[in-house]
Design a protein around this motif. Structure first.
Motif, PDB file in Angstrom:
ATOM      1  N   MET A 198       1.542   7.087  25.932  1.00  0.00           N
ATOM      2  CA  MET A 198       2.119   5.745  26.009  1.00  0.00           C
ATOM      3  C   MET A 198       1.104   4.712  25.523  1.00  0.00           C
ATOM      4  N   ALA A 199      -0.149   4.899  25.946  1.00  0.00           N
ATOM      5  CA  ALA A 199      -1.189   3.953  25.535  1.00  0.00           C
ATOM      6  C   ALA A 199      -1.417   4.024  24.028  1.00  0.00           C
ATOM      7  N   ALA A 200      -1.312   5.246  23.484  1.00  0.00           N
ATOM      8  CA  ALA A 200      -1.531   5.403  22.041  1.00  0.00           C
ATOM      9  C   ALA A 200      -0.547   4.541  21.255  1.00  0.00           C
ATOM     10  N   ILE A 201       0.675   4.453  21.767  1.00  0.00           N
ATOM     11  CA  ILE A 201       1.691   3.636  21.102  1.00  0.00           C
ATOM     12  C   ILE A 201       1.220   2.189  21.008  1.00  0.00           C
ATOM     13  N   GLY A 202       0.654   1.695  22.129  1.00  0.00           N
ATOM     14  CA  GLY A 202       0.140   0.334  22.119  1.00  0.00           C
ATOM     15  C   GLY A 202      -1.008   0.178  21.151  1.00  0.00           C
ATOM     16  N   VAL A 203      -1.918   1.155  21.186  1.00  0.00           N
ATOM     17  CA  VAL A 203      -3.104   1.069  20.330  1.00  0.00           C
ATOM     18  C   VAL A 203      -2.702   1.052  18.858  1.00  0.00           C
ATOM     19  N   LEU A 204      -1.635   1.790  18.520  1.00  0.00           N
ATOM     20  CA  LEU A 204      -1.189   1.824  17.124  1.00  0.00           C
ATOM     21  C   LEU A 204      -0.581   0.497  16.689  1.00  0.00           C
ATOM     22  N   GLY A 205      -0.325  -0.388  17.664  1.00  0.00           N
ATOM     23  CA  GLY A 205       0.212  -1.699  17.312  1.00  0.00           C
ATOM     24  C   GLY A 205       1.713  -1.721  17.101  1.00  0.00           C
ATOM     25  N   VAL A 206       2.428  -0.760  17.665  1.00  0.00           N
ATOM     26  CA  VAL A 206       3.879  -0.771  17.500  1.00  0.00           C
ATOM     27  C   VAL A 206       4.551  -0.783  18.872  1.00  0.00           C
ATOM     28  N   TRP A 207       3.924  -1.470  19.818  1.00  0.00           N
ATOM     29  CA  TRP A 207       4.407  -1.484  21.202  1.00  0.00           C
ATOM     30  C   TRP A 207       5.862  -1.942  21.288  1.00  0.00           C
ATOM     31  N   GLU A 208       6.146  -3.119  20.732  1.00  0.00           N
ATOM     32  CA  GLU A 208       7.493  -3.677  20.904  1.00  0.00           C
ATOM     33  C   GLU A 208       8.559  -2.839  20.218  1.00  0.00           C
ATOM     34  N   LYS A 209       8.252  -2.429  18.987  1.00  0.00           N
ATOM     35  CA  LYS A 209       9.228  -1.601  18.276  1.00  0.00           C
ATOM     36  C   LYS A 209       9.457  -0.299  19.024  1.00  0.00           C
ATOM     37  N   SER A 210       8.395   0.262  19.588  1.00  0.00           N
ATOM     38  CA  SER A 210       8.552   1.528  20.290  1.00  0.00           C
ATOM     39  C   SER A 210       9.408   1.354  21.532  1.00  0.00           C
ATOM     40  N   LEU A 211       9.245   0.228  22.216  1.00  0.00           N
ATOM     41  CA  LEU A 211      10.064   0.018  23.414  1.00  0.00           C
ATOM     42  C   LEU A 211      11.526  -0.179  23.027  1.00  0.00           C
ATOM     43  N   ASP A 212      11.742  -0.851  21.907  1.00  0.00           N
ATOM     44  CA  ASP A 212      13.112  -0.992  21.400  1.00  0.00           C
ATOM     45  C   ASP A 212      13.713   0.395  21.162  1.00  0.00           C
ATOM     46  N   THR A 213      12.937   1.228  20.436  1.00  0.00           N
ATOM     47  CA  THR A 213      13.403   2.595  20.185  1.00  0.00           C
ATOM     48  C   THR A 213      13.589   3.344  21.495  1.00  0.00           C
ATOM     49  N   LEU A 214      12.633   3.166  22.420  1.00  0.00           N
ATOM     50  CA  LEU A 214      12.716   3.879  23.698  1.00  0.00           C
ATOM     51  C   LEU A 214      14.010   3.543  24.424  1.00  0.00           C
ATOM     52  N   SER A 215      14.373   2.255  24.401  1.00  0.00           N
ATOM     53  CA  SER A 215      15.599   1.875  25.108  1.00  0.00           C
ATOM     54  C   SER A 215      16.803   2.570  24.479  1.00  0.00           C
ATOM     55  N   GLN A 216      16.803   2.689  23.134  1.00  0.00           N
ATOM     56  CA  GLN A 216      17.912   3.382  22.476  1.00  0.00           C
ATOM     57  C   GLN A 216      17.916   4.859  22.809  1.00  0.00           C
ATOM     58  N   VAL A 217      16.708   5.439  22.847  1.00  0.00           N
ATOM     59  CA  VAL A 217      16.611   6.873  23.120  1.00  0.00           C
ATOM     60  C   VAL A 217      17.086   7.166  24.537  1.00  0.00           C
ATOM     61  N   ILE A 218      16.684   6.320  25.485  1.00  0.00           N
ATOM     62  CA  ILE A 218      17.105   6.541  26.871  1.00  0.00           C
ATOM     63  C   ILE A 218      18.629   6.473  26.965  1.00  0.00           C
ATOM     64  N   ALA A 219      19.216   5.445  26.344  1.00  0.00           N
ATOM     65  CA  ALA A 219      20.670   5.305  26.398  1.00  0.00           C
ATOM     66  C   ALA A 219      21.351   6.528  25.784  1.00  0.00           C
ATOM     67  N   ALA A 220      20.843   6.952  24.617  1.00  0.00           N
ATOM     68  CA  ALA A 220      21.450   8.105  23.947  1.00  0.00           C
ATOM     69  C   ALA A 220      21.295   9.356  24.796  1.00  0.00           C
ATOM     70  N   LEU A 221      20.128   9.491  25.413  1.00  0.00           N
ATOM     71  CA  LEU A 221      19.848  10.673  26.212  1.00  0.00           C
ATOM     72  C   LEU A 221      20.779  10.743  27.420  1.00  0.00           C
ATOM     73  N   VAL A 222      20.956   9.600  28.088  1.00  0.00           N
ATOM     74  CA  VAL A 222      21.820   9.584  29.270  1.00  0.00           C
ATOM     75  C   VAL A 222      23.253   9.955  28.865  1.00  0.00           C
ATOM     76  N   LEU A 223      23.717   9.344  27.775  1.00  0.00           N
ATOM     77  CA  LEU A 223      25.073   9.663  27.294  1.00  0.00           C
ATOM     78  C   LEU A 223      25.202  11.142  26.947  1.00  0.00           C
ATOM     79  N   THR A 224      24.198  11.660  26.205  1.00  0.00           N
ATOM     80  CA  THR A 224      24.239  13.056  25.769  1.00  0.00           C
ATOM     81  C   THR A 224      24.267  13.992  26.964  1.00  0.00           C
ATOM     82  N   LEU A 225      23.389  13.735  27.927  1.00  0.00           N
ATOM     83  CA  LEU A 225      23.304  14.642  29.060  1.00  0.00           C
ATOM     84  C   LEU A 225      24.579  14.577  29.887  1.00  0.00           C
ATOM     85  N   PHE A 226      25.089  13.363  30.071  1.00  0.00           N
ATOM     86  CA  PHE A 226      26.301  13.215  30.853  1.00  0.00           C
ATOM     87  C   PHE A 226      27.442  13.994  30.208  1.00  0.00           C
ATOM     88  N   ALA A 227      27.702  13.680  28.924  1.00  0.00           N
ATOM     89  CA  ALA A 227      28.820  14.331  28.236  1.00  0.00           C
ATOM     90  C   ALA A 227      28.551  15.816  28.056  1.00  0.00           C
TER      91      ALA A 227
END
Lengths: 663, 326
Positions: free
Chosen positions: A463-492
């Motif tokens: 997680m820290a590496a993501i920050g160090v690479l300088g893509v913190w915000e974009k990664s969190l944006d992606t993370l939110s999408q991944v979490i949503a997709a994951l929850v939907l996928t697992l549920f269905a």
């Protein structure tokens, strides 16, 4: 924010070892978290004082794109003169081109009748004579026949040539890695993260350096495919070697076999079944790279899909996507048939067995090739069906009628908008609102709950590496999408898996659908998805769910099936209702399978993040695509590595037990 | 059982020997220096011209027409490869492809390959002028004529709002391939807009078609020539006028995009030794309308590029006769 935190917490708590008394569990959890809580008491005020709230501090980032771009430039400047290229790398790429070229020439030289004869004979050879063999041969003939009918004959052959060469290379590489990992525990541990990275790092990210080093077209596509497809072979070879029956090994030692002989005569033969499964998975992974290979000019079916996109022609993209699915089905059934025959000792023989059988088969193919030359080599042009027009009309009809104005349900536009407004936006904004150090703490906490200190450390470091690479915000944006997709996928997926596990007929009905969902290139359904859901993150999530769902369904079904019959029997005799049977017996007992399903869900959803970037997912996926298409290696690589880090974090906080090697 | 196992072991040993042998041959062959520029796609040989097929239809039209004439009139084999623009430049420099028929301006690559390394040479104007801008659909501009001036865009921001853009208006963007200064323009002109990157031309076109079908207002990064313009009528929003150099510093851009005469580029060796093919490609020059005609056949009527090229070539002999080498 709440959603983001509570879901994994629940999952983690569910996944902790089962204990009858809740208190004990709480006790354990409490004990595990105590040191972290103490650390938090010290760190939180410190963090507040030093770094304040909000995103990752700029002072703590390292810009890696400048050196990467420099390396990029060095390659461009030196590749025509430097000995490394002249005496090594260029030979690799020339050999790759020649090999694919040779296979393609061979295939097209055989003529369409010859190819049909060859795949038919191969199918019956693989499955043995008799009904099974006929069935496989018929599948092969039908698959290739449809490729021809769709007007994709030449493209199919070119793709097949690329597949043959790349799967051969990937299998060889995989066996070598698997041998090393299977024979030595230390090598195994060292290689595991490497294999993980090979699969999760989006091919888009390293496609560019490969193109610069090896040249556009076949070589870059080939080597990328090999990297992506080799891990399953390696993992399953290692698994097979480890699983060898100790009694057999002992027997072979006592007969005086040395280590090398033991490997060749006992361990490898015993691992054949796993290795074959590995080969099967390698083939499937390689096929999924076909379209990506087209982005650098490898041609074949991928190019047809890709060029159909520029005219927004769903029908044509589908016409090129179906042969890819058919190739996958054909290869899957053929390798499965070979697998079924392994272990069954060679049956009595008869005249058409062994070498004689192969000679007859070769002879037959040869005769057909000769006879076929009279009919012309390429697929007859009149024997093609144009089905892109009806497909496009159907797609038009569906999108017009489903996007809005559906009574009660509203329509896809409404869903997409509400999903974005009420789930995705709060999730993303919540993650972004959290101070960076608190997010690190949350990750550490979750990982500690699930695993040991090493797990917590790895997850936090990633997680820290993501920050160090300088893509913190974009990664969190992606993370939110991944979490949503994951929850939907697992549920269905779990829901469908449970249903399939209990109703065999449903599973049989779904099987071809799942096959198609897994192997149809995502590029084919990009346009319908956008037409239904618009250029939004919701579209990206739908694409991810479609891709990841089949694996989750299959693994869950398998897990439900393998629940010990005795346990089910007992539950039934105690008068448990269907609901009770599922919730209290089958699902808890299928836990290992469910964990694997979660793991595969994570891996597969992440694999589609890049594709999501093509339909409005933005964030990391877009950056990876941009890096490739604008030749900015730093940008693409940084985003690619951030995706790998996200994968590590998610994997560590969702995988409680020591992970089993998975294909 | 035992015997089968031994034969199997033999077989494995034999296979292993064969593999080692093959690898050995490969290593031996690696002793000499490799041919550079051999790494093209499978299947190219003889009197061959290699062209790149870009992802957008206008450029496909150029390539298809050029390929058709090269094959039918001059007797070449044309091998086309599809790839991203920057990759195409790189391949052009290495000689993996011989020509790019339509380039919208890649200053960085031009400097590197044309000026510094001299591996690429200019092939002259294509004859088509490209222009990038911000566009709104005609039905919306007709109802609200003042939307076509950037000064009034903030007034309409709420009409362009989507779930992705929150409380701002959405400016739809396309593929990462495309040159865009839009984020800077929005910031520097203090516009109440937010960019949303579709990520691919296909997604952007699909979104525009979807909006147009529902007659919804939208604002998009768009360009001419483009085949979709024949299906969905769009009106350009006037941005502050383009002046030479106003887009020199990416962060400070606050002006419109220039009108770009599209360029052809040839590999330097090919330009020198490519004979008739090179001369023909240098002479190739047509108008925006002619290109659109072919592009519309490909994208609108869903003809294959080859068929569209044939139809156009058959009907316009006087135009392309002039391109043939004298």
């Amino acid at each position: 924010m709440t959603a983001a935190v509570t879901t994994p917490v629940q999952k983690a708590a569910d996944a902790a070892p089962v204990h009858p008394e809740r208190r004990l569990l709480q006790h354990r959890v409490g004990r595990r978290l105590l040191p972290l809580a103490a650390a938090a008491v010290v760190l939180v005020p410190l963090g507040l004082l030093l770094a304040g709230t909000g995103g990752w501090p700029a002072a703590l980032t390292v810009d890696v794109s400048a050196p990467l771009d420099d390396a990029n430039q060095w390659v461009i400047d030196n590749r025509d003169t430097h000995p490394l290229f002249l005496y090594f790398l260029l030979h690799l790429s020339n050999t790759a081109t020649d090999a694919v070229d040779a296979v393609f020439r061979l295939l097209s030289g055989m003529g369409w009748l010859g190819v049909l004869a060859a795949v038919g004979v191969l199918g019956s050879r693989a499955a043995g004579l008799g009904r099974r063999g006929l069935k496989i041969a018929a599948t092969a003939l039908a698959a290739f026949g449809v490729c021809g009918l769709l007007g994709m004959w030449d493209a199919t052959l070119l793709t097949l040539a690329l597949m043959i060469v790349s799967v051969t290379c990937a299998a060889l590489l995989g066996v070598l890695i698997g041998l090393a990992a299977g024979l030595s525990d230390r090598v195994d541990r060292a290689l595991r993260p490497v294999l993980d990275t090979m699969q999760v790092l989006p091919a888009f990210a390293y496609l560019l350096p490969f193109v610069l080093i090896f040249g556009t077209g076949t070589p870059a596509a080939l080597f990328c495919t090999v990297i992506y497809a080799a891990p399953p072979m390696a993992r399953l070879t290692a698994l097979g070697l480890r699983g060898a029956d100790p009694a057999v090994l002992e027997a072979s030692t006592s007969l005086g076999a040395n280590a090398g002989q033991r490997l060749l005569t006992a361990r490898l033969p015993l691992a054949r079944k796993q290795m074959l499964l590995g080969l099967n998975q390698t083939i499937m992974m390689a096929l999924s790279m076909v379209v990506i290979a087209a982005l650098v000019g490898a041609g074949g079916l991928g190019e047809e899909v890709y060029s159909a996109l520029s005219t927004v022609d769903v029908g044509k993209a589908l016409a090129a996507g179906i042969p890819i699915v058919l190739l996958a089905v054909w290869l899957d059934r053929t390798t499965a048939a070979v697998g079924d025959r392994i272990g069954r000792s060679a049956t009595g023989g008869g005249p058409l067995h062994g070498r004689v059988g192969w000679a007859v088969a070769l002879g037959a193919v040869g005769a057909v090739v000769l006879a076929g030359t009279a009919l012309g080599r390429s697929w007859p042009a009149d024997w093609t069906v144009d089905f892109s027009t009806p497909v496009n009309q159907a797609q038009d009809w569906v999108t017009t009628h489903l996007t809005s104005g559906v009574p009660v349900l509203g329509g896809t536009d409404v869903w997409s908008e509400n999903f974005t407004l009420w789930i995705l936006n709060p999730l993303r904004d919540g993650l972004l609102w959290l101070p960076w150090w608190s997010l690190l703490l949350v990750v550490a906490l979750l990982a500690r709950l699930v695993g040991g200190w090493i797990t917590a450390l790895t997850a936090t470091a990633a997680m820290a590496a993501i920050g160090v690479l300088g893509v913190w915000e974009k990664s969190l944006d992606t993370l939110s999408q991944v979490i949503a997709a994951l929850v939907l996928t697992l549920f269905a997926g779990v829901l469908a898996g449970v249903l399939c596990g209990r109703a065999g007929r449903l599973e049989r009905l779904l099987r071809p659908v799942l096959d198609a969902m897994q192997t149809m290139p995502q590029f084919v359904y990009l346009i319908p998805v956008v037409a239904l859901f618009g250029v939004t993150r919701a579209s990206a999530i739908i694409a991810a769910v479609v891709y990841a769902l089949p694996a989750v369904v299959r693994i869950t079904t398998q897990g439900m099936r393998e629940v010990e019959p005795a346990a089910m029997e007992a539950a039934r005799s105690l008068g448990a209702s269907t609901r009770q049977q599922i919730l209290q017996v089958q699902l808890p007992l299928a836990r290992p399978a469910l964990q694997l399903a979660v793991n595969q869900g994570v891996v597969l959803v992440l694999a589609v993040v890049v594709v999501g970037g093509l339909v409005g997912g933005g964030a990391l996926g877009y950056d990876v695509v941009k890096g490739l298409s604008r030749g900015e290696m730093g940008l693409g690589m940084t985003a690619g590595v951030a995706i790998v880090c996200l994968g590590l974090v998610l994997d560590r906080i969702t995988q409680p037990a020591r992970r089993k090697p998975t294909p | 059982m035992d015997t089968t196992r031994t034969t199997r072991a033999h077989r494995i040993t034999r296979t292993a020997t064969a593999v080692v042998g093959a690898l050995g041959v490969l290593t031996l062959s690696a002793c000499g220096a490799a041919d550079t520029g051999k790494s093209q796609n499978a299947g190219a040989q003889g009197k061959t011209v290699k062209l790149t097929v870009p992802s957008w239809v206008g450029a496909q039209a150029n390539t298809a027409v050029a390929a058709h004439i090269l094959e039918k009139e001059l007797g070449y084999t044309v091998k086309s490869q599809q790839m991203g623009e920057v990759l195409a430049w790189d391949a052009l420099s290495k000689g993996d492809i011989d020509a790019i028929m339509e380039d919208w301006g890649h200053p960085k690559e031009e400097k590197q390959y044309v000026e510094t390394k001299k591996t690429v040479v200019k092939g002259g104007d294509l004859g088509v002028t490209g222009h990038i801008g911000w566009y709104v659909p005609k039905y919306f501009a007709d109802a609200h004529p003042d939307v076509t001036d950037w000064k009034n865009l903030n007034k309409y921001a709420k009409d362009f709002r989507t779930a992705e853009s929150g409380d701002k208006g959405e400016l739809l963007e396309g593929s990462p391939d495309y040159v865009t200064n839009d984020d800077a323009i929005i910031k520097n002109l203090k516009l109440d807009l937010k960019t949303n990157y579709a990520g691919s031309e296909a997604a952007q076109i699909t979104a525009i078609q979807k909006y147009a079908k529902e007659k919804k207002p939208f604002l998009t990064y768009w360009w001419t020539p483009q085949w979709l313009n024949a299906q969905v009528e769009m009106v350009e929003v006037k941005l502050p006028e383009y002046k030479e150099g106003c887009d020199a510093e990416p962060a400070k851009v606050a002006c419109a995009y220039p009108h770009t005469p599209l360029q052809k580029f040839l590999n330097a060796d090919f330009a020198k030794n490519g004979g008739e093919a090179a001369e023909f490609l240098k002479n190739f020059r047509w108008t925006t309308e002619q290109q659109n005609e072919v592009a519309q056949m490909i994208a609108g009527d869903k003809m294959s590029p080859e068929a569209a090229a044939k139809k156009w070539v058959d009907a316009n002999e006087s135009t392309w006769k002039a391109w043939l080498p004298k």
